[in-house]
Design a protein around this motif. Structure first.
Motif, PDB file in Angstrom:
ATOM      1  N   UNK A 118       9.673   8.971  -4.469  1.00  0.00           N
ATOM      2  CA  UNK A 118       8.861   7.823  -4.871  1.00  0.00           C
ATOM      3  C   UNK A 118       7.471   8.227  -5.349  1.00  0.00           C
ATOM      4  N   UNK A 119       7.211   9.523  -5.507  1.00  0.00           N
ATOM      5  CA  UNK A 119       5.881   9.932  -5.978  1.00  0.00           C
ATOM      6  C   UNK A 119       5.591   9.273  -7.334  1.00  0.00           C
ATOM      7  N   UNK A 120       4.484   8.577  -7.415  1.00  0.00           N
ATOM      8  CA  UNK A 120       4.069   7.918  -8.646  1.00  0.00           C
ATOM      9  C   UNK A 120       4.730   6.587  -8.906  1.00  0.00           C
ATOM     10  N   UNK A 121       5.779   6.235  -8.180  1.00  0.00           N
ATOM     11  CA  UNK A 121       6.504   4.978  -8.386  1.00  0.00           C
ATOM     12  C   UNK A 121       5.700   3.818  -7.817  1.00  0.00           C
ATOM     13  N   UNK A 122       5.777   2.669  -8.476  1.00  0.00           N
ATOM     14  CA  UNK A 122       5.145   1.452  -7.966  1.00  0.00           C
ATOM     15  C   UNK A 122       6.190   0.614  -7.247  1.00  0.00           C
ATOM     16  N   UNK A 123       5.917   0.277  -5.995  1.00  0.00           N
ATOM     17  CA  UNK A 123       6.801  -0.610  -5.242  1.00  0.00           C
ATOM     18  C   UNK A 123       5.984  -1.677  -4.532  1.00  0.00           C
ATOM     19  N   UNK A 124       6.558  -2.867  -4.449  1.00  0.00           N
ATOM     20  CA  UNK A 124       5.955  -3.947  -3.666  1.00  0.00           C
ATOM     21  C   UNK A 124       6.782  -4.112  -2.403  1.00  0.00           C
ATOM     22  N   UNK A 125       6.162  -3.874  -1.261  1.00  0.00           N
ATOM     23  CA  UNK A 125       6.877  -3.847   0.011  1.00  0.00           C
ATOM     24  C   UNK A 125       6.929  -5.245   0.619  1.00  0.00           C
ATOM     25  N   UNK A 126       8.038  -5.925   0.349  1.00  0.00           N
ATOM     26  CA  UNK A 126       8.336  -7.214   0.965  1.00  0.00           C
ATOM     27  C   UNK A 126       9.744  -7.154   1.533  1.00  0.00           C
ATOM     28  N   UNK A 127      10.040  -8.066   2.458  1.00  0.00           N
ATOM     29  CA  UNK A 127      11.360  -8.114   3.082  1.00  0.00           C
ATOM     30  C   UNK A 127      12.205  -9.192   2.410  1.00  0.00           C
ATOM     31  N   UNK A 128      13.296  -8.768   1.771  1.00  0.00           N
ATOM     32  CA  UNK A 128      14.249  -9.705   1.189  1.00  0.00           C
ATOM     33  C   UNK A 128      15.649  -9.116   1.331  1.00  0.00           C
ATOM     34  N   UNK A 129      16.649  -9.924   1.109  1.00  0.00           N
ATOM     35  CA  UNK A 129      18.039  -9.486   1.154  1.00  0.00           C
ATOM     36  C   UNK A 129      18.219  -8.271   0.242  1.00  0.00           C
ATOM     37  N   UNK A 130      18.746  -7.189   0.765  1.00  0.00           N
ATOM     38  CA  UNK A 130      19.019  -5.889   0.138  1.00  0.00           C
ATOM     39  C   UNK A 130      17.784  -4.995   0.029  1.00  0.00           C
ATOM     40  N   UNK A 131      16.633  -5.416   0.521  1.00  0.00           N
ATOM     41  CA  UNK A 131      15.422  -4.587   0.470  1.00  0.00           C
ATOM     42  C   UNK A 131      14.751  -4.585   1.835  1.00  0.00           C
ATOM     43  N   UNK A 132      14.589  -3.385   2.408  1.00  0.00           N
ATOM     44  CA  UNK A 132      13.952  -3.226   3.708  1.00  0.00           C
ATOM     45  C   UNK A 132      12.666  -2.426   3.504  1.00  0.00           C
ATOM     46  N   UNK A 133      11.537  -3.039   3.771  1.00  0.00           N
ATOM     47  CA  UNK A 133      10.240  -2.434   3.476  1.00  0.00           C
ATOM     48  C   UNK A 133       9.650  -1.784   4.719  1.00  0.00           C
ATOM     49  N   UNK A 134       9.423  -0.486   4.611  1.00  0.00           N
ATOM     50  CA  UNK A 134       8.898   0.317   5.712  1.00  0.00           C
ATOM     51  C   UNK A 134       7.727   1.134   5.170  1.00  0.00           C
ATOM     52  N   UNK A 135       6.490   0.791   5.498  1.00  0.00           N
ATOM     53  CA  UNK A 135       5.332   1.456   4.891  1.00  0.00           C
ATOM     54  C   UNK A 135       5.064   2.842   5.479  1.00  0.00           C
ATOM     55  N   UNK A 136       6.028   3.733   5.283  1.00  0.00           N
ATOM     56  CA  UNK A 136       5.897   5.104   5.749  1.00  0.00           C
ATOM     57  C   UNK A 136       6.488   6.036   4.711  1.00  0.00           C
ATOM     58  N   UNK A 137       5.817   7.181   4.481  1.00  0.00           N
ATOM     59  CA  UNK A 137       6.314   8.171   3.525  1.00  0.00           C
ATOM     60  C   UNK A 137       6.334   9.553   4.169  1.00  0.00           C
ATOM     61  N   UNK A 138       7.174  10.407   3.593  1.00  0.00           N
ATOM     62  CA  UNK A 138       7.345  11.783   4.044  1.00  0.00           C
ATOM     63  C   UNK A 138       7.128  12.699   2.852  1.00  0.00           C
ATOM     64  N   UNK A 139       6.301  13.728   3.010  1.00  0.00           N
ATOM     65  CA  UNK A 139       5.972  14.643   1.930  1.00  0.00           C
ATOM     66  C   UNK A 139       6.721  15.962   2.078  1.00  0.00           C
TER      67      UNK A 139
END
Length: 667
Positions: A68-89
């Protein structure tokens, strides 16, 4: 690890034990904001992300990206999308952005609202699901257009927002070239893409449905990573140092260790939408047994409450005359029952009328307000008294987002604070209520909870997620793998999907092309933490399909059985050692650049490299075998390969390519 504060720039940087810089802030801000007319704060932080770094995480998304480096994402919870504000390098650190509201990952600098084109047309009627159950929905197609001006050649991140709670189509073309093209009965409202674009003017085309109001956001991809929250109590993030396993260990020490699960849940889980009667469920279970098809859990999907109203926590005795007898009969054959229970209770039900009288609903919805302690306690009291005596083994908490991002613009809790403060954390509160209740009132049992949404910390309640109401095509299969691996990188270890796809074609029992896809979904599911089949308005049993498909289906279940000792051994490491069973390749091969670029391969425990087939009608498949000491052995035919290379291997419908790691014997 050490942290250094630079007074002049007012930034932090983080160093490993040898003094090497792991991560460095480029700046941060906390500014006044407003939410529902009340004062609030907005917080953001920018971090250095040098070329060659790979970043993983932010949860389970449907855009198909693992890095996801450089990717834009909007972290919201909806059906088929689970938003977890954590990244691993890949550089040996992880970061948890500790905010319970909406988070923008790499938010865009520019946006354009598209206009509806003069020519529109076409419609389709689909079978859909929602909070009111199954329904038919007519959808009218629309096309939207616009133009953007880019200042320079380079890589750009684009985010399509369809402008409504859920999308029906995600399609974005730049200069006539489709960059995003996904269709399903339900889709998240946003979709992301990275693309190389030239300087100058570009035409945009978005295809959607009536009711869409699409906006396209864009930004140049730079050597920085940004977290931004429009509603936040302050600037709060935690950095973890070390390789992937060390990061997961530290994260779970902070946010909660994973509790043990019973061995039986790792066996094959059979589900369909849906069994309609007690007799139908037991007859199906008996046919599995008579056919010597090893199954561990049978799942009763929604609407078992029948005449009593949505999620009334009472079986309709016209169709389920004796639920306790049903579970007893299953248990006598070493089978287990999972039941779908919602955090939504219909207002027209007897239970719903009491929930409303007590003021326990989130305003304007039928979702229980779990931010009210009394409401959560009341929910559990009814759950305990009405359902626990039946002897049910596992609990499927559906639609825990809550569906359609329903906290936005609403007020929650005893003090009726704006829902934006806790917009993404509703699933955590639901699962906490159920898990704590089960541990208290059934202390002799290990809780098993399946949930459609999640948030960091939910792992301490043993929650298992799945990827929601997805389609069945090849692209969807590939995107589920990337999404599941993204969840693993964000710290939550238990995940699966609806093998075969939730939404299936009407001719699924006769269409050989679909059955080939279904088998590939099922064969890959053998190598997921949990193997589960499901399908909308479907009879998903092996014997419903062609004899050849049934044979392959049964073979996949048998392979799962053969793997159970290995799976259970390594699952125990999850709760004993903070291990991760389904492993993005960055976990084991952080120095292998080509391994870091793989978005559809994973290690299953320490020994197996899984390479799913995500295209039809193929006789060979290209796999990347990471560089190791030793060799990779194809478990299908025993062929051995050295690592550090891509290989075209033969494939047929019997199995997907899986390679066992054969370690070099030391002298």
């Amino acid at each position: 690890m050490a942290a250094e504060w630079h007074a002049a720039s007012k930034t932090l940087r983080f160093l490993d034990a040898e003094g090497k810089v792991l991560l460095e802030e480029r700046g941060h801000s906390i500014t006044p904001a407003e939410v529902q007319g009340e004062p609030a704060w907005a917080a953001s932080a920018r971090f250095d992300s040098p070329a060659g770094e790979h970043l993983y995480g932010t949860g389970q998304f449907q855009d198909g990206y693992l890095d996801v480096r450089g990717l834009t994402r909007r972290l919201t919870q909806v059906n088929t999308q689970i938003s977890l504000p954590m990244i691993l390098s890949s550089r040996g650190w992880g970061l948890l952005w500790h905010n319970y509201g909406l988070t923008d990952f790499n938010p865009a600098d520019h946006s354009i609202t598209l206009t509806e084109a003069s020519e529109t047309g076409g419609s389709v009627t689909v079978n859909a699901t929602g909070t009111a159950g199954n329904r038919r929905e007519m959808r009218f197609f629309r096309t939207f257009s616009g133009e953007i001006e880019l200042p320079a050649d380079g890589e750009y991140a684009l985010l399509l927002d369809v402008g409504r709670e859920m999308a029906r189509r995600q399609y974005l073309a730049v200069d006539g070239q489709a960059l995003i093209d996904i269709s399903n009965t339900w889709l998240p409202p946003t979709a992301a893409v990275r693309a190389q674009l030239s300087a100058g003017r570009h035409t945009l085309e978005v295809q959607g449905t009536m009711g869409d109001a699409p906006v396209v956001y864009w930004r140049a991809v730079t050597d920085e990573t940004v977290f931004s929250s429009p509603v936040a109590p302050g600037l709060d993030y935690t950095v973890f140092a070390g390789g992937a396993d060390a990061v997961m260990h530290s994260f779970r020490r902070l946010a909660g260790h994973v509790p043990a699960l019973p061995d039986w849940i790792f066996r094959y889980i059979h589900c369909r939408e849906r069994f309609d009667t007690q007799e139908e469920l037991l007859t199906t279970a008996g046919r599995f047994l008579d056919g010597d098809i090893p199954v561990g859990t049978i799942v009763q999907d929604w609407q078992w409450w029948g005449k009593y109203g949505w999620n009334a926590m009472q079986f309709d005795e016209d169709k389920y005359p004796d639920p306790r007898l049903m579970t007893d009969e299953l248990h006598a054959e070493d089978l287990h029952l999972m039941l779908s229970v919602w955090s939504r209770i219909g207002r027209d039900s007897e239970l719903g009328k009491e929930v409303e009288a007590r003021g326990y609903y989130i305003e304007g919805t039928e979702w229980v307000d779990f931010f009210q302690p009394d409401a959560a306690a009341f929910y559990w009291q009814n759950f305990r008294d009405r359902l626990l005596p039946i002897g049910i083994d596992a609990w499927w908490q559906d639609a825990t987002e809550p569906e359609n991002d329903d906290l936005k613009g609403r007020r929650i809790g005893p003090d009726k604070i704006p829902g934006e403060w806790y917009r993404n954390v509703y699933p955590l509160k639901v699962i906490q209520t159920v898990y704590d209740g089960l541990r208290r009132d059934q202390p002799d049992r290990l809780p098993v909870i399946l949930t459609r949404s999640a948030y960091p910390g939910i792992q301490r309640y043993g929650a298992v997620t799945w990827s929601g109401d997805v389609g069945n095509d090849w692209g969807t299969l590939r995107r589920q793998i990337a999404g599941g691996l993204g969840q693993m990188a964000a710290g939550l270890p238990w995940w699966t999907y609806d093998a075969g796809g939730f939404f299936r074609p009407a001719d699924q029992y006769t269409d050989p092309d679909y059955q080939e896809r279904m088998i590939r979904w099922i064969q890959a599911a053998v190598w997921l933490p949990f193997m589960r089949v499901h399908g909308y308005q479907s009879r998903t049993e092996p014997w419903e399909y062609s004899p050849e498909t049934e044979r392959l289906f049964r073979a996949a279940i048998s392979l799962r059985v053969a793997l159970l000792p290995y799976i259970i051994e390594n699952a125990a490491k999850v709760w004993d050692e903070d291990y991760t069973l389904m492993r993005p390749l960055v976990f084991d091969f952080p120095q292998d650049e080509r391994a870091l670029q793989q978005d559809c391969e994973w290690m299953f425990g320490p020994d197996y490299l899984v390479c799913p087939v995500t295209a039809g009608g193929v006789s060979s498949w290209t796999v990347y075998l990471p560089e190791i000491e030793g060799t990779w052995q194809d478990i299908r035919n025993g062929t051995k390969y050295t690592g550090g290379q891509s290989v075209d291997v033969p494939v047929d419908l019997e199995a997907i390519p899986v390679f066992r790691r054969v370690r070099k014997v030391k002298d």
